[in-house]
Design an enzyme around this catalytic site. Structure first.
Site, PDB file in Angstrom:
ATOM      1  NE  ARG A  50      -2.764   0.450   3.350  1.00 50.31           N
ATOM      2  CZ  ARG A  50      -2.278   0.585   4.480  1.00 50.31           C
ATOM      3  NH1 ARG A  50      -1.492   1.654   4.805  1.00 50.31           N
ATOM      4  NH2 ARG A  50      -2.248  -0.281   5.642  1.00 50.31           N
ATOM      5  CE1 TYR A 103     -19.024  10.587 -14.179  1.00 52.73           C
ATOM      6  CE2 TYR A 103     -17.587  10.793 -12.260  1.00 52.73           C
ATOM      7  CZ  TYR A 103     -18.506   9.847 -12.970  1.00 52.73           C
ATOM      8  OH  TYR A 103     -18.856   8.748 -12.806  1.00 52.73           O
ATOM      9  CG  ASP A 176     -11.170  15.448 -14.347  1.00 52.56           C
ATOM     10  OD1 ASP A 176     -10.586  15.006 -15.400  1.00 52.56           O
ATOM     11  OD2 ASP A 176     -12.217  15.011 -13.763  1.00 52.56           O
ATOM     12  CE  LYS A 201     -14.317   7.212 -17.497  1.00 49.99           C
ATOM     13  NZ  LYS A 201     -14.207   7.639 -16.312  1.00 49.99           N
TER      14      LYS A 201
HETATM   15  C1  LIG Z   1     -13.930  13.707 -16.385  1.00 48.74           C
HETATM   16  C2  LIG Z   1     -13.993  12.707 -15.159  1.00 48.74           C
HETATM   17  N1  LIG Z   1     -13.374  12.878 -14.230  1.00 48.74           N
HETATM   18  C3  LIG Z   1     -13.406  11.999 -13.200  1.00 48.74           C
HETATM   19  C4  LIG Z   1     -14.196  10.749 -13.263  1.00 48.74           C
HETATM   20  C5  LIG Z   1     -14.403   9.523 -12.230  1.00 48.74           C
HETATM   21  O1  LIG Z   1     -13.200   8.542 -12.710  1.00 48.74           O
HETATM   22  P1  LIG Z   1     -13.669   6.858 -12.345  1.00 48.74           P
HETATM   23  O2  LIG Z   1     -14.949   6.652 -12.966  1.00 48.74           O
HETATM   24  O3  LIG Z   1     -12.308   6.314 -12.795  1.00 48.74           O
HETATM   25  O4  LIG Z   1     -13.560   7.175 -10.863  1.00 48.74           O
HETATM   26  C6  LIG Z   1     -14.769  10.423 -14.332  1.00 48.74           C
HETATM   27  C7  LIG Z   1     -15.762   9.194 -14.748  1.00 48.74           C
HETATM   28  O5  LIG Z   1     -16.308   9.130 -15.802  1.00 48.74           O
HETATM   29  C8  LIG Z   1     -14.881  11.564 -15.472  1.00 48.74           C
HETATM   30  O6  LIG Z   1     -15.336  11.432 -16.794  1.00 48.74           O
END
Ligand SMILES: Cc1ncc(COP(=O)(O)O)c(C=O)c1O
Length: 386
Positions: A50, A103, A176, A201
């Site tokens: 970890r 998101y 992000d 992604k």
């Molecule tokens: C722009 C964006 N940020 C963060 C996330 C969250 O990521 P995760 O699904 O890997 O937890 C997503 C998920 O769709 C996303 O589209």
């Protein structure tokens, strides 16, 4: 080194010393713990997986290199990465300014965990206009949270200008960067302090791993977040670390193809009589096309559009597609399509969603790397059914 070189080599220089076998690919170190010869001498600095794992450390170096930053941290999901940033920077009654198009899961985390449980205040603003960010900053604002391009409306904000505003106020900017990927946009070079990713992604790119990343250059912030990565424990597994590193090696190639296909699809949709509005930053008709050209080196593979009609038309169209999988997520080699109002953004109350512009007629496409003509033929036959 250039992006494509770092993507292949960073963190994976072959080791020839101390009985090492000169692997060109860092192995998957599954060991949960590491033996030492003496109580205060962990072998190679490793104690327990970890806190540190050789496969994850390799990925973390690669993540830092491809974002042009000093440090990377790999988490078990994008939301685990976001949660750990929040745990590291926020206290009860603090305040955050965030882009209003985010998101849905990020907004849910902010509203139901950080706000409802810990009293953190959130001001959601239309960050397309940097003045809106500036006027929302309060005495207790701890950071600015941005997405660019946004999910699902594919809007942009000026990362350099907002970073200037927030640094004048003495607070960091977090971006992000999931939709652009580091291949097309490097927020740290634009002045941002922390980049987060859902590596699920584009970075992994094959729809077979859920993961997240925090990438930054500030040593103090890094130490804080690294401490909480271990303390809270949402680390990426060695196997997923291997998969994500493997995905990164082809990121440059994949992103070029995602963008070429997305542009062809956006142009096709923009000329279709059943489509009301297409949002793709590579189209000159996108209101922020000039900003996209300034702060991105390409336009990525995400397109959203509104169909004429409402939910019934959107449903029929989505049901009749054959090549596009009707699924949440994005950034994989296969094309995916979804209905944000009932899928990825269903956790946002309808009135809040519609205020931002996420209507029932909105469809979001993650354009894959298949043959563009095949994809357009599939859209054509499904559009003909409505
Ligand atoms: C722009 C964006 N940020 C963060 C996330 C969250 O990521 P995760 O699904 O890997 O937890 C997503 C998920 O769709 C996303 O589209």
């Amino acid at each position: 080194m250039a992006f494509a070189t770092d993507a292949v080599h960073a963190g994976e220089e072959p080791v020839f010393t101390g009985g090492a076998s000169g692997d060109v690919v860092v192995p998957i170190h599954l060991s949960s713990t590491f033996a030492r010869k003496d109580v205060d001498a962990p072998t190679g600095g490793y104690e327990y997986s970890r806190s540190g794992n050789p496969t994850r450390f390799m990925l973390e170096k690669k993540l830092a290199a491809i974002e042009g930053a000093a440090y990377g941290l790999a988490f078990s999901s994008g939301l685990a990465a976001e949660t750990t940033v929040g745990l590291s920077l926020l206290k009860k009654d603090d305040h955050v300014v965030a882009f209003d198009d985010l998101y849905g899961g990020t907004r849910r985390l902010f509203n139901t965990v950080f706000h409802d449980n810990y009293g953190v205040g959130f001001s959601y603003v239309d960050a397309r206009n940097p003045e809106n960010v500036k006027s929302a900053i309060k005495r207790n604002t701890r950071f600015i949270w941005l997405e660019s391009p946004t999910n699902p409306l594919i809007r942009l904000c000026d990362i350099r200008e907002i970073s200037g505003i927030s640094h004048d106020a003495g607070i960091p900017v977090i971006v992000d960067n999931t939709f652009a990927s580091p291949y097309f946009q490097q927020p740290i070079a634009l002045g941002a302090d922390i980049v987060v990713h859902s590596t699920t992604k584009y970075i992994n790119g094959h729809s077979d791993s859920v993961g997240g990343a925090v990438i930054l250059s500030d040593e103090d912030l890094y130490q804080k977040i690294r401490f909480n990565q271990n303390a809270a424990g949402a680390i990426l597994s060695p196997f997923d670390s291997f998969l994500v590193a493997r995905g990164i090696k082809t990121l440059a190639l994949r992103m070029e193809r995602h963008m070429k296909n997305a542009l062809a699809i956006a142009e096709y949709l923009a000329g279709h009589e059943k489509v009301r509005e297409v949002s793709y930053p590579g189209l000159p008709s996108h209101p922020q096309h000039a900003l996209a050209q300034k702060q991105m080196s390409g336009f990525s593979g995400m397109v959203s559009f509104e169909l004429k009609g409402g939910k019934a038309e959107a449903r029929r169209f989505l049901k009749n597609l054959n090549l596009f999988a009707l699924a949440e997520s994005l950034g994989g080699v296969e094309s995916l399509i979804e209905h944000p109002a009932t899928m990825t953004h269903a956790s946002i109350p309808k009135n809040e969603r519609e205020k931002v512009g996420v209507k029932d007629s909105l469809v979001r496409v993650s354009v894959g790397i298949e043959n563009a003509e095949d994809l357009i033929a599939d859209l054509e036959q499904a559009l003909a059914t409505i």
